[in-house]
Design a protein around this motif. Structure first.
Motif, PDB file in Angstrom:
ATOM      1  N   LEU A 166       0.855  -1.196   0.000  1.00 23.51           N
ATOM      2  CA  LEU A 166       0.000   0.000   0.000  1.00 23.51           C
ATOM      3  C   LEU A 166       0.893   1.249   0.000  1.00 23.51           C
ATOM      4  CD1 LEU A 166      -3.076   0.567   0.263  1.00 23.51           C
ATOM      5  CD2 LEU A 166      -2.745   0.691   2.727  1.00 23.51           C
ATOM      6  N   PRO A 167       0.878   2.033  -1.079  1.00 20.52           N
ATOM      7  CA  PRO A 167       1.827   3.144  -1.161  1.00 20.52           C
ATOM      8  C   PRO A 167       1.489   4.305  -0.219  1.00 20.52           C
ATOM      9  CG  PRO A 167       0.393   3.127  -3.096  1.00 20.52           C
ATOM     10  CD  PRO A 167       0.032   1.914  -2.270  1.00 20.52           C
ATOM     11  N   CYS A 169       1.597   8.417   0.286  1.00 22.72           N
ATOM     12  CA  CYS A 169       1.639   9.588  -0.587  1.00 22.72           C
ATOM     13  C   CYS A 169       3.042  10.189  -0.475  1.00 22.72           C
ATOM     14  CB  CYS A 169       0.593  10.608  -0.169  1.00 22.72           C
ATOM     15  SG  CYS A 169      -1.084  10.080  -0.553  1.00 22.72           S
ATOM     16  N   TYR A 179       2.999   1.503   3.395  1.00 26.71           N
ATOM     17  CA  TYR A 179       2.525   1.343   4.764  1.00 26.71           C
ATOM     18  C   TYR A 179       3.187   0.127   5.426  1.00 26.71           C
ATOM     19  CZ  TYR A 179      -1.700   4.366   4.447  1.00 26.71           C
ATOM     20  OH  TYR A 179      -2.576   5.411   4.333  1.00 26.71           O
TER      21      TYR A 179
END
Lengths: 297, 297
Positions: A166-167, A169, A179
């Motif tokens: 999960l990238p 920002c 994450y």
């Protein structure tokens, strides 16, 4: 009564006591050390990276809830609070960021230089800025009070933490990061109650980011039994590896944003100069109670 | 001089003029309508959902930057600003949220009830709370000033917007939702400059969340030529469909958080009662200049 963390300090009465114990170099990991008191992750950066790091936190508030930072560069005792209605001095009286975590890691030019050292007095310079980030140990007391004690606590183990796909920002030099999540398992029927209980703890990750067995694929977690940090999870029901309940609603994984995320982001950015952090599990405790940080929206 | 949005209003001198034009029901979409003035997305919810929506914004600050909200439930003119150093009255003098967007959509019990209506005076009740969310039209002036005019602006088209598989952090009733992103294409060599220019506009999505041709897979975008909202993107270099440059560094897609995200999240939550929003592309303009919203970190 010995604390669940295995050190002989017992359960302490305050965050202040925990800091004093850390300073005496007699403190192990801080899980369950002073129940109810806010625990924080630590990142110390050269001042030229401070602005990008603040932005990283502002753009990723769930995994990187910024609790406080050095009042100005070089300050290891005077901090500026980011918690509403709580000033820096109230947060941690007599704080010494260089000595108040039980153990530290030191990185030089992106590489681990010293591991699990007792203080960072030698490495600290007038150009360093410290950041304190909320830790999800904070809402575990509330879960326990509701009869939802996390299994790792009940079994005296550390919480399992996972790298995900999960990238985050991006923010300036901090890019291409993802994450890190912590995990606690519950019956599927209790997930909504778990969400409700942890939701108000916005300064320490708040409600979960994902839950259920299908969340593993969404988060890119291949093996629930092999966390990257902490202990492997055991099922509450029978103490077997949690994977033995796969696709069973009786016990499903629930994932929260984790304060190891900013440390990962900092390491992946390959920053020049000296960067310092607490050793995972060895937090700085504050004088503030978790319930005092609850935010209404 | 006719505005790029195709209505005959010309380019207006202020956000206030744009609101008056909207109120007269003679305004088309607001792209390029009053350059330099902040444009905002609108969501109007029954008050019982307001708290969860505020939390959704706090947990997803990049796609959902909360600019302002009704001072108390039922207020369509008096707003509370969430921008540092700017109060609600300064933000939009004489505001009437029920009439100051050119067009609105009305949803009842999660279903579209009225589309592209001119006002929401009839539907508004004392129980409604309005939220204004930043719009990325705001940093396009800064890009143009740096010689990086977005192709869609230069060609008089609307910005392309895409649904992604990137999950939002859940917040109460708002769950299972994903980012919507806007896209502007640039040479790969200009991406760092584009990041630098848009970074300070934190109240209107800030720097990009992803860039490069490999970002399509990470975001779950199957076809760059088929956005879910706005116009299909054309290459700056030759005006052909952008996909003709696929895997070519001469022109790569750059993606920003988009203010359609909160509208999507609200629609997916299947809220009970009457929910209202602006019609996409038909924003409420403020009296505040984009450059006044810049935040230093």
């Amino acid at each position: 009564m010995p604390a669940a963390n295995g050190n002989n300090a017992g359960i302490l009465k305050s965050g202040h006591d925990a800091r004093l114990l850390s300073r005496s170099n007699k403190c192990g990991n801080t899980s369950g050390l002073a129940p109810g008191y806010v625990q924080t992750n630590l990142i110390v950066l050269p001042s030229r990276y401070a602005s990008d790091f603040r932005l990283l936190c502002a753009r990723n508030t769930v995994p990187c809830p910024l609790v406080a930072e050095s009042a100005t560069p070089g300050h290891w005792g005077k901090i500026k609070s980011h918690l509403l209605g709580i000033d820096g001095e109230t947060l941690a009286k007599g704080l010494d960021i260089r000595r108040d975590a039980p153990k530290y890691n030191v990185y030089v030019d992106g590489k681990l230089h010293r591991q699990d050292c007792e203080d960072i007095v030698t490495e600290w310079t007038d150009d360093h800025v410290a950041f304190l980030i909320g830790c999800s140990f904070s809402f575990e007391t509330a879960l326990a009070d509701a009869g939802l004690t996390p299994t790792h606590t009940a079994r005296g183990r550390n919480v399992p933490m996972y790298r995900t796909t999960l990238p985050l920002c991006a923010a300036g030099v901090f890019r291409d990061s993802t994450y890190v999540v912590s995990m606690r398992s519950y019956p599927a029927s209790e997930v909504e109650r778990v969400r409700d209980i942890t939701r108000p703890f916005a300064s320490t990750h708040g409600e979960p980011v994902a839950w259920g067995w299908d969340a593993l694929e969404r988060l890119g977690i291949r093996d629930i039994d092999s966390p990257q940090w902490g202990d492997a999870p055991l099922a509450k029901i029978d103490g077997k590896p949690l994977s033995s309940f796969k696709n069973n609603e009786a016990e499903v994984p629930v994932f929260w944003g984790c304060g190891v995320t900013p440390q990962e982001a900092v390491m992946r950015a390959n920053l020049e100069g000296v960067v310092m952090a607490h050793s995972p599990g060895h937090m700085i405790l504050l004088d503030t109670l978790d319930v005092e940080t609850i935010r209404k929206f």
